[in-house]
Motif scaffolding. Structure first.
Motif, short mmCIF file in Angstrom:
data_model
loop_
_atom_site.label_atom_id
_atom_site.label_comp_id
_atom_site.label_asym_id
_atom_site.label_seq_id
_atom_site.Cartn_x
_atom_site.Cartn_y
_atom_site.Cartn_z
N ALA A 25 0.84 -1.19 0.00
CA ALA A 25 0.00 0.00 0.00
C ALA A 25 0.88 1.25 0.00
O ALA A 25 1.68 1.45 0.92
CB ALA A 25 -0.90 0.00 1.23
N ALA A 39 -2.51 -4.67 5.16
CA ALA A 39 -1.47 -4.83 4.13
C ALA A 39 -0.13 -5.13 4.78
O ALA A 39 0.22 -4.55 5.81
CB ALA A 39 -1.37 -3.56 3.28
N ASP A 72 0.64 5.18 0.12
CA ASP A 72 -0.18 6.37 0.34
C ASP A 72 0.71 7.61 0.35
O ASP A 72 1.94 7.51 0.46
CB ASP A 72 -0.92 6.26 1.68
CG ASP A 72 -2.00 5.20 1.66
OD1 ASP A 72 -2.84 5.23 0.73
OD2 ASP A 72 -2.03 4.35 2.56
N ALA A 84 3.10 2.51 8.97
CA ALA A 84 3.64 2.82 7.64
C ALA A 84 5.07 3.36 7.74
O ALA A 84 5.42 4.04 8.70
CB ALA A 84 2.76 3.84 6.92
N GLY A 143 -3.56 2.15 3.10
CA GLY A 143 -3.09 1.48 4.30
C GLY A 143 -3.96 1.69 5.52
O GLY A 143 -3.84 0.96 6.51
N THR A 144 -4.85 2.69 5.46
CA THR A 144 -5.71 2.98 6.62
C THR A 144 -7.12 2.43 6.47
O THR A 144 -7.74 2.04 7.46
CB THR A 144 -5.79 4.50 6.86
OG1 THR A 144 -6.24 5.14 5.65
CG2 THR A 144 -4.45 5.07 7.27
N LYS A 174 3.19 -1.08 4.20
CA LYS A 174 2.56 0.22 4.03
C LYS A 174 3.64 1.28 3.95
O LYS A 174 4.53 1.33 4.81
CB LYS A 174 1.62 0.52 5.20
CG LYS A 174 0.52 -0.51 5.41
CD LYS A 174 -0.29 -0.18 6.65
CE LYS A 174 -1.26 -1.29 6.99
NZ LYS A 174 -2.00 -1.01 8.25
N ALA A 213 -0.66 5.66 8.14
CA ALA A 213 -1.00 4.54 9.02
C ALA A 213 0.08 4.43 10.09
O ALA A 213 1.26 4.75 9.85
CB ALA A 213 -1.07 3.24 8.21
#
Length: 226
Positions: A7, A141, A9, A199, A134-135, A144, A196
């Motif tokens: 993921a 996942a 982001d 992450a 990711g959130t 992240k 996240a």
């Protein structure tokens, strides 16, 4: 080898899509451009003069939309199709760019797209980039990454990308648009842009695309055990 979900982001103009495409290609994973999905919905709404302030109008429009990524054999990249039509050539202009955050902030639109995204990732082996992957989309996942960069760096990258596609605009307009999108994305009620807790932050301000790709591949391979 077990496949994972990656993921990516982060803010607009960080090179997420370019990096995600390269990472997916290297790992032989499927790249899913969620931004293209929201752009495709925005294009559909504008084309059909959907009143985004009218939830009934929004829901009626969404009920008639079918999204699908189709591989372009000449580029090796999946392109977003709406109701069987390739809309990729129409969704990267300034008009769509300036409106997509407003459309993406609508709860019903996000629910629709998130459901589509989760279906696409059910077998794993994907690299998906966006704002809430990711959130919200894949909170479990395996990898992240949250990408960010200085706003002027992001604007220069976006301007170069737009100019390469024949889109004429100014650096000042691109900076204003990115700052506006950052604000909307980060403060919206539904699935706001945020990192996240688990992450890994990658600041791309001083990185080339090759360096971005290498850093994320290193993280991915550590997770995969390659």
């Amino acid at each position: 080898m077990e496949k994972i979900i990656i993921a990516l982001d982060g803010h607009a103009g960080c090179g997420k899509s370019t990096t995600a495409k390269a990472v997916a290609k290297e790992l032989n994973y499927v790249f899913i451009d969620t931004g293209a999905m929201y752009r495709a919905v925005t294009h559909n709404f504008l084309t059909n003069e959907v009143d985004i302030a009218d939830i009934n109008d929004v829901n009626n429009a969404l009920s008639k939309i079918s999204l699908k990524f189709v591989l372009n054999p000449s580029t090796g990249i999946g392109e977003v199709h709406v109701n069987g039509q390739n809309v990729e050539p129409f969704i990267r202009n300034m008009e769509i760019t300036s409106r997509v955050s407003d459309v993406a902030a609508i709860k019903e639109v996000r629910v629709f797209c998130v459901k589509e995204q989760q279906t696409m990732g059910k077998d794993k082996g994907i690299v998906m980039d966006g704002r809430d992957i990711g959130t919200v989309v894949f909170p479990n996942a395996e990898l992240k990454v949250f990408m960010t960069a200085d706003v002027k760096v992001r604007a220069k990258r976006r301007l170069k990308e737009m100019e390469s596609k024949g889109v004429s605009t100014s650096l000042e307009d691109v900076i204003a648009d990115i700052e506006n999108r950052d604000h909307i994305d980060s403060t919206r009620k539904e699935s706001p842009l945020k990192k996240a807790d688990d992450a890994v932050v990658v600041d791309t301000s001083g990185l080339t695309i090759a360096e971005q790709v290498a850093s994320i591949l290193k993280l991915a391979k550590a997770k995969i055990g390659a």
